[in-house]
Design a protein around this motif. Structure first.
Motif, mmCIF file in Angstrom:
data_model
loop_
_atom_site.group_PDB
_atom_site.id
_atom_site.type_symbol
_atom_site.label_atom_id
_atom_site.label_comp_id
_atom_site.label_asym_id
_atom_site.label_seq_id
_atom_site.Cartn_x
_atom_site.Cartn_y
_atom_site.Cartn_z
ATOM 1 N N HIS A 54 0.832 -1.213 0.000
ATOM 2 C CA HIS A 54 0.000 0.000 0.000
ATOM 3 C C HIS A 54 0.864 1.260 0.000
ATOM 4 O O HIS A 54 1.888 1.327 0.665
ATOM 5 C CB HIS A 54 -0.984 -0.017 1.180
ATOM 6 C CG HIS A 54 -0.451 0.487 2.486
ATOM 7 N ND1 HIS A 54 0.345 -0.267 3.323
ATOM 8 C CD2 HIS A 54 -0.612 1.682 3.111
ATOM 9 C CE1 HIS A 54 0.646 0.436 4.401
ATOM 10 N NE2 HIS A 54 0.079 1.624 4.303
ATOM 11 N N GLN A 55 0.433 2.237 -0.800
ATOM 12 C CA GLN A 55 1.160 3.502 -0.934
ATOM 13 C C GLN A 55 0.312 4.704 -0.523
ATOM 14 O O GLN A 55 0.767 5.842 -0.583
ATOM 15 C CB GLN A 55 1.627 3.685 -2.393
ATOM 16 C CG GLN A 55 2.657 2.652 -2.846
ATOM 17 C CD GLN A 55 3.920 2.691 -1.976
ATOM 18 O OE1 GLN A 55 4.473 3.758 -1.709
ATOM 19 N NE2 GLN A 55 4.361 1.524 -1.515
ATOM 20 N N ALA A 56 -0.930 4.432 -0.121
ATOM 21 C CA ALA A 56 -1.831 5.502 0.325
ATOM 22 C C ALA A 56 -2.886 4.883 1.227
ATOM 23 O O ALA A 56 -3.058 3.659 1.251
ATOM 24 C CB ALA A 56 -2.491 6.176 -0.873
ATOM 25 N N HIS A 57 -3.574 5.719 1.967
ATOM 26 C CA HIS A 57 -4.652 5.215 2.810
ATOM 27 C C HIS A 57 -5.694 6.304 3.072
ATOM 28 O O HIS A 57 -5.392 7.489 2.989
ATOM 29 C CB HIS A 57 -4.134 4.649 4.140
ATOM 30 C CG HIS A 57 -3.475 5.654 5.030
ATOM 31 N ND1 HIS A 57 -2.193 6.137 4.821
ATOM 32 C CD2 HIS A 57 -3.900 6.275 6.166
ATOM 33 C CE1 HIS A 57 -1.861 6.992 5.775
ATOM 34 N NE2 HIS A 57 -2.888 7.093 6.602
ATOM 35 N N VAL A 58 -6.905 5.857 3.340
ATOM 36 C CA VAL A 58 -7.977 6.772 3.740
ATOM 37 C C VAL A 58 -8.269 6.536 5.217
ATOM 38 O O VAL A 58 -8.584 5.412 5.621
ATOM 39 C CB VAL A 58 -9.257 6.559 2.897
ATOM 40 C CG1 VAL A 58 -10.464 7.225 3.576
ATOM 41 C CG2 VAL A 58 -9.076 7.131 1.504
ATOM 42 N N MET A 59 -8.103 7.587 5.985
ATOM 43 C CA MET A 59 -8.490 7.522 7.404
ATOM 44 C C MET A 59 -9.997 7.720 7.453
ATOM 45 O O MET A 59 -10.507 8.731 6.954
ATOM 46 C CB MET A 59 -7.810 8.635 8.200
ATOM 47 C CG MET A 59 -6.334 8.418 8.428
ATOM 48 S SD MET A 59 -5.677 9.492 9.741
ATOM 49 C CE MET A 59 -6.167 11.112 9.200
ATOM 50 N N MET A 60 -10.698 6.744 8.013
ATOM 51 C CA MET A 60 -12.149 6.883 8.115
ATOM 52 C C MET A 60 -12.591 6.801 9.566
ATOM 53 O O MET A 60 -11.995 6.079 10.369
ATOM 54 C CB MET A 60 -12.862 5.830 7.266
ATOM 55 C CG MET A 60 -12.627 4.394 7.671
ATOM 56 S SD MET A 60 -13.821 3.244 6.925
ATOM 57 C CE MET A 60 -15.310 3.609 7.862
ATOM 58 N N ALA A 61 -13.599 7.579 9.898
ATOM 59 C CA ALA A 61 -14.105 7.586 11.271
ATOM 60 C C ALA A 61 -15.611 7.774 11.246
ATOM 61 O O ALA A 61 -16.150 8.503 10.415
ATOM 62 C CB ALA A 61 -13.447 8.698 12.074
#
Length: 252
Positions: A96-103
């Motif tokens: 993985h080279q990116a991520h979405v922080m979700m809350a």
């Protein structure tokens, strides 16, 4: 089986958070929104600002923020090793080279919040470049998570993605434990030194977890539990062996 407690205590302000992992930072917000609407009937008119989408639904606030870099300190790779059902998890997660922080925030009902979290995560994972979701203390593989989230459409409770279930071989048998029951106001569950096969132990844990959460019961010290007339498995409640705090241990 066990006593129904009808425990509906409200613990407002809690946050459920996770990190959806992507191969690159090409975020298809339009497709994400389409999945929210088509799969779950969730519509959002809010704009994406600075790589983030924040919206209200079902009385809760949802925030999704794109980070064009891996999760720091190889944290996700390390936690992927905790997934006993994803053999190559750590290697896949390392891509993985990116991520979405979700809350999902402003919870009034733990179950509603957990189900909404699963729906949002499902729609984020539907994107082609998604690998999985890091939700402490593990990382769930994309298809595994989506398969169980899909079951919400049939009114089922996707227990394997709502809680972490760990398992390890101890000196005297297999041990299994949960992390996440306390979010629902329940004791964590344990099986200690079982002589059963691993697939039977994990299947048993999922069944007990679903029973406790769907029927809202409290497992009490000295009682028994079973899924048939003949099955009477002893319950003991006390200090945890595999996890901290008070746990309900079931003899299996």
């Amino acid at each position: 089986m066990a006593e129904n407690t009808n425990n509906t205590e409200k613990k407002e302000g809690n946050v459920l958070a996770g990190f959806v992992l992507y191969k690159d930072a090409n975020m298809d917000w339009a497709r994400f929104r389409k999945s929210l609407k088509d799969d779950w009937g969730i519509e959002t008119e809010d704009e994406v600002k600075d790589g983030a989408l924040v919206f209200h639904t079902e009385g809760m606030v949802v925030a999704c923020s794109l980070m064009p870099n891996p999760v720091p300190n190889k944290e996700a790779e390390e936690c992927a090793k905790n997934n006993i059902m994803w053999k190559d998890g750590a290697e896949e997660v390392a891509k993985h080279q990116a991520h979405v922080m979700m809350a999902v925030m402003n919870k009034f009902d733990a179950m509603e919040q957990a189900l909404l979290f699963a729906k949002i995560a499902y729609s984020l994972l539907k994107l082609d470049n998604a690998i999985g979701i890091y939700k402490n203390p593990t990382v769930y593989e994309k298809q595994f998570y989506m398969q169980f989230a899909e079951s919400i459409k049939q009114g089922e409770m996707p227990v394997p993605i709502m809680l972490y279930t760990g398992m390890y071989l101890a000196k005297d048998g297999l041990c299994a434990f949960t992390q996440g029951m306390t979010f629902f106001g329940k004791n964590e569950l344990e099986v200690v030194d079982s002589k059963q096969q691993p697939d039977k132990v994990i299947s048993f844990m999922f069944s007990i977890e679903e029973y406790v959460l769907s029927e809202d019961v409290e497992l009490k010290d000295g009682e028994t539990i079973g899924f048939s007339e003949e099955q009477k498995l002893p319950i003991s409640v006390g200090d945890g062996i595999s996890v901290k705090g008070t746990t309900a241990k079931i003899g299996f």
